[in-house]
Design an enzyme around this catalytic site. Structure first.
Site, short mmCIF file in Angstrom:
data_model
loop_
_atom_site.label_atom_id
_atom_site.label_comp_id
_atom_site.label_asym_id
_atom_site.label_seq_id
_atom_site.Cartn_x
_atom_site.Cartn_y
_atom_site.Cartn_z
N LYS A 153 0.84 -1.20 0.00
CA LYS A 153 0.00 0.00 0.00
C LYS A 153 0.88 1.25 0.00
O LYS A 153 1.58 1.53 0.98
CB LYS A 153 -0.90 0.04 1.24
CG LYS A 153 -1.96 1.13 1.10
CD LYS A 153 -2.58 1.54 2.40
CE LYS A 153 -1.85 2.67 3.06
NZ LYS A 153 -1.85 3.93 2.32
N THR A 208 5.70 7.19 14.19
CA THR A 208 5.77 6.36 15.40
C THR A 208 4.36 6.11 15.93
O THR A 208 4.04 4.99 16.36
CB THR A 208 6.66 7.05 16.44
OG1 THR A 208 7.99 7.12 15.89
CG2 THR A 208 6.70 6.29 17.75
N GLU A 228 9.71 0.80 10.69
CA GLU A 228 10.68 1.88 10.46
C GLU A 228 9.95 3.18 10.74
O GLU A 228 9.07 3.57 9.97
CB GLU A 228 11.17 1.86 9.00
CG GLU A 228 11.92 0.60 8.61
CD GLU A 228 13.34 0.54 9.17
OE1 GLU A 228 13.72 1.43 9.96
OE2 GLU A 228 14.05 -0.41 8.82
N CYS A 262 13.33 10.60 7.41
CA CYS A 262 13.37 10.04 8.76
C CYS A 262 14.77 10.14 9.34
O CYS A 262 14.92 10.15 10.56
CB CYS A 262 12.90 8.60 8.73
SG CYS A 262 13.78 7.61 7.53
N GLU A 355 9.53 15.24 16.16
CA GLU A 355 9.95 15.18 14.76
C GLU A 355 9.17 16.23 13.98
O GLU A 355 7.94 16.19 13.93
CB GLU A 355 9.67 13.78 14.20
CG GLU A 355 10.19 13.61 12.80
CD GLU A 355 9.87 12.24 12.21
OE1 GLU A 355 8.71 11.79 12.35
OE2 GLU A 355 10.78 11.62 11.62
#
Ligand code: NAD
Length: 452
Positions: A153, A208, A228, A262, A355
């Site tokens: 996906k 996350t 990941e 990332c 982040e």
């Protein structure tokens, strides 16, 4: 339902893509399960040959794939070519795996003991929008090589290159339904991969927060996952480093892909005695970053992926933000945001912990080696990082001290497909890439053959 794919550089509609509903996903998974029964029986040599042909087909289509990514994701043409080349190289690298999935013969009493690596079945791969081609390939290439079938996906924003890769796989002779790309919403298609008992493993790359939900969902079925997730990586610069090189590289270590990486080194830590000198060098490097039209060969940074992402990033830089200096960005249509350098003074500031996933970097001073490691580790994340020093012993000590999966010394490189990649702490679970990646898509079977 359809989704209009938007070019982030000019906000024009590129095309419209159908988003699949649960029934269509279930049908695709059932076709994938059927295809698995024959794909796993394809001899290692033939599977290797088909993957080599797939890599060749990607190579022949490289410019088309790159241009597609420029329009779909706003990536600079230079980056997009690298990304298509990376997908090709990863497929080529794992085309060596079917013939090398070697088990063990373990000495035991009264017979012969061997181990065999058997494929899992249908692997569900869920991909984010920031690097659509490489991240897809890091999952599907080793999974296919190990004899699994794949349903993948893509992110809602960026389905186009994944759909093209599936066409190229078919063209290369990979049998129908062995590799299917299923565009759709995360809450529908992605969630179905997690919940469907016919999907044997999930590879998830993304935030996350969503990753935690994927792990919880997979736990209900004891379904293995590779995660990941996010990052807040440190770029640690000691006073004894080649400061010119560290400062010249630092903008690209965080502003590449408009900071939507990332592995972005979004926290720069500089030894206090070199702080002012570094900031002077860094300022001219940041002002030199060429931000503009992604299709222009000279452009180094393009737009953000969407208006939502631009607003999210802007939310981290209010009027009274501790801005040291900024670069430029085009005005007008497109989701632009200028490279921005911040110097927060409170160690608890959310700028240093969350982040941002945009072209925003913080710079903070540190006192000494122990202080650098302490600040670097003061994070829920642990994905990447850099250490700049001319002292080899210090480089080794700090590399060992920083809690992160991928570190580089006197370099900002993060991902090399020959080597394992993944995160500590909230940055993930498991590793992708490197020589062992196919093993993450197998069960180890032990067989004992009695000699009596
Ligand atoms: P996201 O978590 O919003 O989405 C990632 C993917 O998950 C998308 O395809 C989305 O549709 C899908 N998804 C959403 N809800 C789901 C659900 N309930 N079940 C299953 N799938 C679902 O992330 P994003 O905004 O697309 O990507 C940015 C994030 O990805 C950043 O946090 C970044 O750090 C991370 N990332 C990590 C790596 C790495 O290798 N560690 C690489 C790239 C990006």
């Amino acid at each position: 339902m359809n989704y209009d794919v938007i070019n982030p550089a000019n906000e024009e509609i590129v095309t419209s893509v159908e988003l699949l509903e649960v029934e269509a996903v279930d049908e695709a998974i059932s076709r994938s399960r059927k295809a698995f029964l024959s794909w796993r029986e394809v001899s290692p040599g033939d599977r290797a040959r088909l993957l080599r042909r797939f890599a060749d087909a990607v190579d022949a289509d490289l410019e088309n794939l790159a241009q597609l990514e420029v329009r779909n994701a706003g990536h600079t043409i230079g980056n997009a070519r690298w990304e298509a080349g990376n997908a090709r190289d990863v497929i080529a690298y794992y085309s060596g795996a079917p013939e090398r999935l070697i088990g063990q013969q373990i000495p035991v009493a009264d017979g012969l003991n061997i181990t065999i690596h058997e494929p899992l079945g249908v692997v569900g791969i869920i991909v984010p929008w920031n690097f659509p081609m490489p991240i897809a390939a890091w999952g599907f290439a080793p999974a296919l090589a190990a004899g699994n079938t794949v349903v993948l996906k893509p992110a809602e924003y960026t389905p186009l290159t994944a759909l093209r890769l599936a066409e190229l796989a078919l063209q290369a002779g990979i049998p129908e339904d062995v590799f299917q790309v299923l565009p759709g919403k995360g809450s529908v298609v992605g969630q179905r991969f997690v919940d469907h008992p016919g999907v044997a493993k999930i590879v998830f790359t993304g935030s996350t927060e969503v990753g935690r939900g994927v792990l919880a969902g997979a736990a209900a079925q004891l379904k293995p996952v590779t995660l990941e997730l996010g990052g807040k990586s440190a770029n640690i610069i000691f006073a004894d480093a080649d400061l010119e090189a560290a400062a010249a590289g630092a903008p690209y270590a965080v502003f590449d892909n408009a900071g939507q990486d990332c592995c972005a080194r979004s926290r720069i830590l500089v030894e206090r005695s070199a702080f002012d000198r570094f900031m002077t060098l860094f300022e001219s490097a940041v002002r030199g970053v060429v931000v503009g039209a992604p299709e222009d060969e000279k452009t180094e940074m393009g737009p953000l992926i969407s208006a939502v992402q631009r607003d999210r990033v802007a939310g981290f830089v209010p009027e009274d933000a501790p801005i040291a200096f900024r670069g430029d960005a085009p005005q007008g249509a497109g989701f632009w945001f200028p490279p921005t350098v911040l110097t927060p003074s409170d160690p608890a500031d959310r700028l240093l912990h969350e982040e941002i996933f945009g072209p925003v970097v913080t710079v903070v001073p540190f006192a000494d080696e122990a202080d650098a490691v302490r600040i670097a580790n003061d994070s829920q994340f642990g994905l990447s990082g850099s250490i700049w020093t001319s002292n080899t012993g210090k480089a080794i000590r700090v590399s060992r001290g920083v809690e992160a999966g991928n570190l580089s010394v006197n370099s900002n490189s993060s991902v090399r497909y020959w080597t394992p990649f993944g995160g500590y702490k909230s940055s993930g679970l498991g590793r992708e890439l490197g020589p062992d990646a196919p093993l993450a898509f197998t069960e180890t079977k032990n067989i004992f053959i009695s000699n009596r």
